[in-house]
Scaffold this motif. Sequence first.
Motif, PDB file in Angstrom:
ATOM      1  N   VAL A   1     -12.162   5.635   4.122  1.00 23.50           N
ATOM      2  CA  VAL A   1     -12.105   6.158   5.496  1.00 23.50           C
ATOM      3  C   VAL A   1     -11.385   7.497   5.437  1.00 23.50           C
ATOM      4  CG1 VAL A   1     -11.310   5.756   7.857  1.00 23.50           C
ATOM      5  CG2 VAL A   1     -12.084   3.817   6.450  1.00 23.50           C
ATOM      6  N   LYS A   2     -12.135   8.575   5.536  1.00 25.51           N
ATOM      7  CA  LYS A   2     -11.569   9.915   5.333  1.00 25.51           C
ATOM      8  C   LYS A   2     -10.982  10.504   6.606  1.00 25.51           C
ATOM      9  CE  LYS A   2     -12.770   9.822   1.041  1.00 25.51           C
ATOM     10  NZ  LYS A   2     -11.732   9.626   0.010  1.00 25.51           N
ATOM     11  N   ASN A   3     -11.365   9.946   7.761  1.00 30.71           N
ATOM     12  CA  ASN A   3     -10.840  10.445   9.028  1.00 30.71           C
ATOM     13  C   ASN A   3      -9.388  10.016   9.176  1.00 30.71           C
ATOM     14  OD1 ASN A   3     -10.154  10.197  11.984  1.00 30.71           O
ATOM     15  ND2 ASN A   3     -12.152  11.192  12.180  1.00 30.71           N
ATOM     16  N   LYS A   4      -8.482  10.969   9.192  1.00 29.01           N
ATOM     17  CA  LYS A   4      -7.051  10.659   9.204  1.00 29.01           C
ATOM     18  C   LYS A   4      -6.645   9.926  10.475  1.00 29.01           C
ATOM     19  CE  LYS A   4      -2.508  12.732   8.411  1.00 29.01           C
ATOM     20  NZ  LYS A   4      -1.769  14.000   8.124  1.00 29.01           N
ATOM     21  N   LEU A   5      -7.185  10.342  11.625  1.00 34.55           N
ATOM     22  CA  LEU A   5      -6.849   9.704  12.890  1.00 34.55           C
ATOM     23  C   LEU A   5      -7.294   8.244  12.897  1.00 34.55           C
ATOM     24  CD1 LEU A   5      -5.638  10.128  15.717  1.00 34.55           C
ATOM     25  CD2 LEU A   5      -7.951  10.747  16.503  1.00 34.55           C
TER      26      LEU A   5
ATOM     27  N   ASN B   1      -5.006   6.249  10.628  1.00 35.55           N
ATOM     28  CA  ASN B   1      -3.703   5.979  11.246  1.00 35.55           C
ATOM     29  C   ASN B   1      -3.799   4.864  12.272  1.00 35.55           C
ATOM     30  OD1 ASN B   1      -2.429   7.947   9.739  1.00 35.55           O
ATOM     31  ND2 ASN B   1      -2.598   9.534  11.308  1.00 35.55           N
ATOM     32  N   PHE B   2      -4.888   4.863  13.045  1.00 34.05           N
ATOM     33  CA  PHE B   2      -5.081   3.809  14.034  1.00 34.05           C
ATOM     34  C   PHE B   2      -5.239   2.453  13.353  1.00 34.05           C
ATOM     35  CE2 PHE B   2      -8.039   1.040  16.309  1.00 34.05           C
ATOM     36  CZ  PHE B   2      -7.324   0.823  17.484  1.00 34.05           C
ATOM     37  N   LEU B   3      -6.066   2.400  12.305  1.00 38.91           N
ATOM     38  CA  LEU B   3      -6.276   1.141  11.590  1.00 38.91           C
ATOM     39  C   LEU B   3      -4.983   0.650  10.946  1.00 38.91           C
ATOM     40  CD1 LEU B   3      -9.748   1.910   9.964  1.00 38.91           C
ATOM     41  CD2 LEU B   3      -9.296   0.249  11.774  1.00 38.91           C
ATOM     42  N   SER B   4      -4.214   1.564  10.387  1.00 36.93           N
ATOM     43  CA  SER B   4      -2.940   1.201   9.767  1.00 36.93           C
ATOM     44  C   SER B   4      -1.974   0.633  10.799  1.00 36.93           C
ATOM     45  CB  SER B   4      -2.316   2.415   9.080  1.00 36.93           C
ATOM     46  OG  SER B   4      -3.123   2.872   8.019  1.00 36.93           O
TER      47      SER B   4
ATOM     48  N   SER C   1       1.295  -6.120   0.546  1.00 36.61           N
ATOM     49  CA  SER C   1      -0.123  -6.241   0.864  1.00 36.61           C
ATOM     50  C   SER C   1      -0.532  -5.215   1.917  1.00 36.61           C
ATOM     51  CB  SER C   1      -0.430  -7.661   1.352  1.00 36.61           C
ATOM     52  OG  SER C   1      -1.783  -7.792   1.724  1.00 36.61           O
ATOM     53  N   LEU C   2       0.290  -5.061   2.943  1.00 32.64           N
ATOM     54  CA  LEU C   2       0.012  -4.088   3.992  1.00 32.64           C
ATOM     55  C   LEU C   2      -0.039  -2.672   3.430  1.00 32.64           C
ATOM     56  CD1 LEU C   2      -0.237  -3.286   7.003  1.00 32.64           C
ATOM     57  CD2 LEU C   2       2.271  -3.285   7.093  1.00 32.64           C
ATOM     58  N   LYS C   3       0.953  -2.323   2.634  1.00 31.53           N
ATOM     59  CA  LYS C   3       1.015  -0.977   2.057  1.00 31.53           C
ATOM     60  C   LYS C   3      -0.200  -0.685   1.182  1.00 31.53           C
ATOM     61  CE  LYS C   3       3.875   1.941  -0.967  1.00 31.53           C
ATOM     62  NZ  LYS C   3       5.123   2.001  -1.775  1.00 31.53           N
ATOM     63  N   GLU C   4      -0.553  -1.640   0.318  1.00 34.03           N
ATOM     64  CA  GLU C   4      -1.656  -1.406  -0.601  1.00 34.03           C
ATOM     65  C   GLU C   4      -3.008  -1.425   0.118  1.00 34.03           C
ATOM     66  OE1 GLU C   4       0.310  -2.938  -4.802  1.00 34.03           O
ATOM     67  OE2 GLU C   4      -1.475  -3.947  -4.018  1.00 34.03           O
ATOM     68  N   THR C   5      -3.150  -2.265   1.132  1.00 30.17           N
ATOM     69  CA  THR C   5      -4.391  -2.286   1.899  1.00 30.17           C
ATOM     70  C   THR C   5      -4.638  -0.931   2.545  1.00 30.17           C
ATOM     71  OG1 THR C   5      -4.247  -4.664   2.340  1.00 30.17           O
ATOM     72  CG2 THR C   5      -5.596  -3.356   3.851  1.00 30.17           C
ATOM     73  N   ASN C   6      -3.612  -0.380   3.166  1.00 28.81           N
ATOM     74  CA  ASN C   6      -3.746   0.940   3.785  1.00 28.81           C
ATOM     75  C   ASN C   6      -4.026   2.014   2.742  1.00 28.81           C
ATOM     76  OD1 ASN C   6      -3.315   0.002   6.413  1.00 28.81           O
ATOM     77  ND2 ASN C   6      -1.090   0.197   6.236  1.00 28.81           N
ATOM     78  N   GLN C   7      -3.417   1.882   1.570  1.00 23.56           N
ATOM     79  CA  GLN C   7      -3.634   2.840   0.489  1.00 23.56           C
ATOM     80  C   GLN C   7      -5.089   2.821   0.011  1.00 23.56           C
ATOM     81  OE1 GLN C   7      -0.951   2.239  -2.822  1.00 23.56           O
ATOM     82  NE2 GLN C   7      -2.168   3.503  -4.205  1.00 23.56           N
ATOM     83  N   VAL C   8      -5.629   1.618  -0.183  1.00 20.34           N
ATOM     84  CA  VAL C   8      -7.013   1.501  -0.654  1.00 20.34           C
ATOM     85  C   VAL C   8      -7.983   2.026   0.398  1.00 20.34           C
ATOM     86  CG1 VAL C   8      -8.835  -0.145  -1.261  1.00 20.34           C
ATOM     87  CG2 VAL C   8      -6.546  -0.405  -2.245  1.00 20.34           C
ATOM     88  N   ARG C   9      -7.735   1.706   1.662  1.00 17.90           N
ATOM     89  CA  ARG C   9      -8.666   2.095   2.713  1.00 17.90           C
ATOM     90  C   ARG C   9      -8.857   3.603   2.785  1.00 17.90           C
ATOM     91  NH1 ARG C   9      -5.997   1.499   6.877  1.00 17.90           N
ATOM     92  NH2 ARG C   9      -5.930  -0.770   6.957  1.00 17.90           N
ATOM     93  N   THR C  10      -7.801   4.373   2.494  1.00 13.72           N
ATOM     94  CA  THR C  10      -7.911   5.833   2.585  1.00 13.72           C
ATOM     95  C   THR C  10      -8.944   6.404   1.611  1.00 13.72           C
ATOM     96  OG1 THR C  10      -6.102   6.171   0.986  1.00 13.72           O
ATOM     97  CG2 THR C  10      -5.518   6.086   3.329  1.00 13.72           C
ATOM     98  N   ARG C  11      -9.329   5.628   0.613  1.00 12.63           N
ATOM     99  CA  ARG C  11     -10.355   6.080  -0.326  1.00 12.63           C
ATOM    100  C   ARG C  11     -11.737   6.082   0.319  1.00 12.63           C
ATOM    101  NH1 ARG C  11      -8.511   2.317  -5.544  1.00 12.63           N
ATOM    102  NH2 ARG C  11      -6.419   3.198  -5.777  1.00 12.63           N
TER     103      ARG C  11
END
Length: 244
Positions: free
Chosen positions: A213-217, A220-223, A201-211
């Motif tokens: 939230v384009k700011n990488k920093l 990374n903070f949210l992850s 769930s953690l891995k996929e949530t972070n994966q979806v969010r990148t679609r």
Amino acid sequence: MGRPLVSIITVVYNALPTLEATIQSVIGQDKELTEYWIIDGGSTDGSIDLIRKYEDQLAGWCSEPDKGIYDAMNKGINRATGDWLYFIGGDDTLRPNIIRTIEPYLKADYSIVFGEIMFDNGHLYRSFLGPRTILQNTVHHQSAFYNSSLFKHYRYDDTIKIVSEYDLHLRVYTKNKLTYYMPLIIADCATGGASSELSRSLKETNQVRTRYVKNKLKNNFLSMFLNLYYMQKAIRYFLYGHRV
């Protein structure tokens, strides 16, 4: 009969001990407002015989192998004819007369109308969309009614195996679409579903969010923050058995 208000969809695989209660909770709703589809993944435990027992009260059903929960849900979406779509698992139950109760809230200008669910461990979950939705999914499927217009050009991503609904909820939130919260318990739900697999769930949530939230920093903070949150969930489960 004309177009139903709500298409109710159950996707199921080998859930014979609990499926009948689910079916009965749905067919007990106001039939003037609903249609009911069951999408089975090729069960081998007797679920098919149970579905056939009730097939005269269904809009339809199928049983065939699928690529997971969201592939099956997409099959249900393809069949649904209602103004609204609602998904309920084969180990969950709708509250009595809930469709008639929420009918006044299902207005065409809302994209999602959601309420609350009660887990079998006594935990009450209230769905919402807000700033925290950027961090993680905040709407439980069994609490939510989806305007069919959302699926006109959209289907769940079946490569995301346990949190694909998060993608849809982020779409709705980031596009500022209208939603509505009802202070009502919609369904009673079992704990320990697919989304309780914390690491995936953690891995996929972070994966979806990148679609979205384009700011990488920021991502990374949210992850990192979500990772800490999931760590305390895992500790809480270890200590107390809380799976929600």
